[in-house]
Scaffold this motif. Structure first.
Motif, mmCIF file in Angstrom:
data_model
loop_
_atom_site.group_PDB
_atom_site.id
_atom_site.type_symbol
_atom_site.label_atom_id
_atom_site.label_comp_id
_atom_site.label_asym_id
_atom_site.label_seq_id
_atom_site.Cartn_x
_atom_site.Cartn_y
_atom_site.Cartn_z
ATOM 1 N N LEU A 35 9.371 3.622 -1.781
ATOM 2 C CA LEU A 35 10.071 4.034 -2.459
ATOM 3 C C LEU A 35 9.162 3.103 -3.706
ATOM 4 O O LEU A 35 8.800 3.614 -5.280
ATOM 5 N N ILE A 36 8.146 2.032 -3.889
ATOM 6 C CA ILE A 36 7.755 1.617 -4.798
ATOM 7 C C ILE A 36 6.289 1.536 -4.097
ATOM 8 O O ILE A 36 6.468 0.091 -2.817
ATOM 9 N N ALA A 37 5.015 2.350 -4.755
ATOM 10 C CA ALA A 37 4.140 1.848 -3.878
ATOM 11 C C ALA A 37 2.941 1.572 -5.269
ATOM 12 O O ALA A 37 2.005 3.131 -5.353
ATOM 13 N N ASP A 38 3.399 1.044 -6.404
ATOM 14 C CA ASP A 38 2.611 0.883 -7.555
ATOM 15 C C ASP A 38 1.322 0.042 -7.113
ATOM 16 O O ASP A 38 1.679 -1.256 -7.410
ATOM 17 N N PRO A 39 0.187 0.552 -7.279
ATOM 18 C CA PRO A 39 -0.825 -0.575 -7.963
ATOM 19 C C PRO A 39 -0.874 -1.593 -7.909
ATOM 20 O O PRO A 39 -1.495 -3.087 -9.017
ATOM 21 N N GLU A 40 -0.288 -1.886 -9.610
ATOM 22 C CA GLU A 40 -0.677 -2.547 -10.713
ATOM 23 C C GLU A 40 1.073 -3.399 -10.338
ATOM 24 O O GLU A 40 0.947 -4.389 -10.977
ATOM 25 N N VAL A 41 1.684 -3.223 -9.005
ATOM 26 C CA VAL A 41 2.755 -4.486 -9.105
ATOM 27 C C VAL A 41 1.955 -4.765 -7.631
ATOM 28 O O VAL A 41 2.069 -3.801 -6.667
ATOM 29 N N ASN A 42 2.669 -6.464 -7.453
ATOM 30 C CA ASN A 42 1.632 -6.065 -5.966
ATOM 31 C C ASN A 42 3.233 -6.395 -5.276
ATOM 32 O O ASN A 42 2.786 -7.241 -4.089
ATOM 33 N N VAL A 43 3.780 -5.450 -5.292
ATOM 34 C CA VAL A 43 5.505 -5.651 -4.022
ATOM 35 C C VAL A 43 5.866 -4.878 -4.544
ATOM 36 O O VAL A 43 4.970 -3.578 -5.110
ATOM 37 N N GLY A 44 5.605 -4.101 -2.638
ATOM 38 C CA GLY A 44 6.026 -2.671 -2.283
ATOM 39 C C GLY A 44 7.524 -2.902 -1.613
ATOM 40 O O GLY A 44 8.123 -3.461 -1.202
ATOM 41 N N VAL A 45 7.793 -1.813 -1.602
ATOM 42 C CA VAL A 45 9.558 -1.458 -1.382
ATOM 43 C C VAL A 45 9.536 -0.164 -0.786
ATOM 44 O O VAL A 45 8.850 0.901 -1.228
ATOM 45 N N GLY A 46 9.933 -0.264 0.888
ATOM 46 C CA GLY A 46 10.492 1.378 1.242
ATOM 47 C C GLY A 46 11.250 0.689 2.333
ATOM 48 O O GLY A 46 12.271 -0.106 2.152
ATOM 49 N N ASN A 47 11.864 2.239 2.307
ATOM 50 C CA ASN A 47 12.994 2.638 3.112
ATOM 51 C C ASN A 47 12.384 2.782 4.653
ATOM 52 O O ASN A 47 12.216 3.791 4.697
ATOM 53 N N VAL A 48 12.746 2.276 5.734
ATOM 54 C CA VAL A 48 12.716 2.420 6.873
ATOM 55 C C VAL A 48 13.738 2.809 7.730
ATOM 56 O O VAL A 48 14.489 1.577 7.988
ATOM 57 N N THR A 49 13.454 4.183 8.672
ATOM 58 C CA THR A 49 14.201 3.739 9.172
ATOM 59 C C THR A 49 13.986 3.525 11.579
ATOM 60 O O THR A 49 12.849 4.379 10.960
ATOM 61 N N PHE A 50 14.854 3.700 11.889
ATOM 62 C CA PHE A 50 13.933 3.265 13.188
ATOM 63 C C PHE A 50 14.929 4.257 13.684
ATOM 64 O O PHE A 50 16.238 4.136 14.074
#
Length: 135
Positions: A35-50
């Motif tokens: 959801l967020i993979a911006d190199p200028e922001v040092n936090v990633g946000v991912g929706n992970v489904t198992f």
């Protein structure tokens, strides 16, 4: 039929593609929607489904943290040396820098969480079937 089948269609955010980039660090099938993979922001946000029974390997986040916001299904979270925590929608987990842990779906349920992550992950050994099957 597994519990919480609706999770495979995305509860809040769409389910991503098969998580091929990290497949070597998972037992079972997971899906990732960054959801967020911006190199200028040092936090990633991912929706992970198992899928039911899927879990990631033990791992550590160095120079950072991981926050898990459970959005659907049933799953597990465990820190090394502590009892596993059963997770359901609405649960929040804070993993501090340097803490060895794993997370994943219950054996009979789909599971989904948002992972908010900073730092560098160090992937370690798989969660043993013996440990997982005791849950």
């Amino acid at each position: 039929m597994a519990k919480f089948e609706e999770v495979k269609n995305g509860v809040i955010f769409p389910v991503g593609e098969k998580n091929e980039a990290y497949a070597q660090y998972f037992i079972g099938q997971s899906y990732l929607n960054n959801l967020i993979a911006d190199p200028e922001v040092n936090v990633g946000v991912g929706n992970v489904t198992f899928e039911p029974g899927c879990r990631n390997n033990w791992h550590i986040h160095h120079d950072g943290f991981q926050l898990l916001l459970v959005t659907g299904g049933e799953g597990w979270y465990q820190e090394e040396g502590k009892a596993a925590q059963f997770l359901t929608a609405g649960d929040v987990v804070v993993t501090h820098d340097g803490v060895k842990h794993w997370h994943g779906a219950a054996k009979d349920s789909w599971f989904e969480h948002l992972a908010i992550t900073a730092g560098t992950p160090e992937w370690l050994e798989p969660v043993s079937d013996e440990l997982y099957n005791q849950l």
